[in-house]
Scaffold this active site. Structure first.
Site, PDB file in Angstrom:
ATOM      1  N   HIS A 166      77.822  94.487  19.012  1.00  0.00           N
ATOM      2  CA  HIS A 166      76.518  93.972  19.436  1.00  0.00           C
ATOM      3  C   HIS A 166      76.873  92.853  20.415  1.00  0.00           C
ATOM      4  CE1 HIS A 166      72.248  92.629  18.061  1.00  0.00           C
ATOM      5  NE2 HIS A 166      72.536  91.970  19.168  1.00  0.00           N
ATOM      6  N   ILE A 167      76.426  92.948  21.657  1.00  0.00           N
ATOM      7  CA  ILE A 167      76.779  91.950  22.668  1.00  0.00           C
ATOM      8  C   ILE A 167      76.484  90.550  22.136  1.00  0.00           C
ATOM      9  CG2 ILE A 167      76.052  91.002  24.912  1.00  0.00           C
ATOM     10  CD1 ILE A 167      77.945  93.344  25.189  1.00  0.00           C
ATOM     11  N   HIS A 168      77.435  89.645  22.306  1.00  0.00           N
ATOM     12  CA  HIS A 168      77.238  88.261  21.886  1.00  0.00           C
ATOM     13  C   HIS A 168      78.090  87.336  22.744  1.00  0.00           C
ATOM     14  CE1 HIS A 168      80.424  90.019  19.364  1.00  0.00           C
ATOM     15  NE2 HIS A 168      80.945  88.809  19.245  1.00  0.00           N
ATOM     16  N   ILE A 169      77.568  86.148  22.956  1.00  0.00           N
ATOM     17  CA  ILE A 169      78.239  85.141  23.774  1.00  0.00           C
ATOM     18  C   ILE A 169      78.683  84.013  22.859  1.00  0.00           C
ATOM     19  CG2 ILE A 169      77.984  83.499  25.674  1.00  0.00           C
ATOM     20  CD1 ILE A 169      75.714  85.376  26.726  1.00  0.00           C
TER      21      ILE A 169
END
Length: 150
Positions: free
Chosen positions: A92-95
């Site tokens: 899941h895209i995360h920064i």
């Protein structure tokens, strides 16, 4: 699907709006390590829509502002791991917004470049340091309150 970013625990959830959540990283690289994630389950950067992209950038700015106010770090590392070979462990895209403190490492030069070197993560191997990087309940509550005072 059992995604920890889609259904985060109240303990790690610091902030959410229509597009993003700001979470405390469960395996912090440093004290106050936060994650900015889209609310919608998105695995690839190119799947984000324009509103989500803007909200993620605004989330980074908000996280930095609140961390400065509550924990007073001296700097930040901001990064995204895209793909398993790049170190992404949750699809899941995360920064990552990682506060940095003067003296938190012996060799601060290189920052993000260290991610591509073949070295072990000292924060995962040294349990004592991993524990030290976790915020206290009081610090978590203070940080959470700072996000509600927007």
């Amino acid at each position: 699907m059992n995604c920890p970013f889609c259904v985060p625990s109240e303990e790690v959830l610091m902030y959410e709006n229509e597009f993003i959540r700001i979470l405390i990283d469960s395996y912090p690289a440093n004290r106050g390590h936060l994650l900015i994630v889209p609310k919608r389950h998105v695995e690839k950067l190119e799947e984000l829509n324009e509103k989500e992209k803007l909200a993620l950038i605004e989330g980074i700015e908000m996280a930095i502002e609140k961390l400065k106010k509550v924990l007073e770090p001296d700097g930040f590392n901001i990064g995204i791991n895209i793909g398993e070979v790049a170190g992404q462990t949750v699809p899941h895209i995360h920064i990552h917004v990682i506060p940095r403190y003067k003296g938190d490492t012996n060799f601060p030069r290189g920052g993000i470049r260290k991610a591509v070197l073949d070295v072990e993560d000292e924060n995962l191997n040294l349990k004592e340091r991993w524990i030290k990087n976790h915020l206290t309940s009081e610090e978590k509550e203070k940080l959470k309150r700072s996000f509600t005072n927007i």
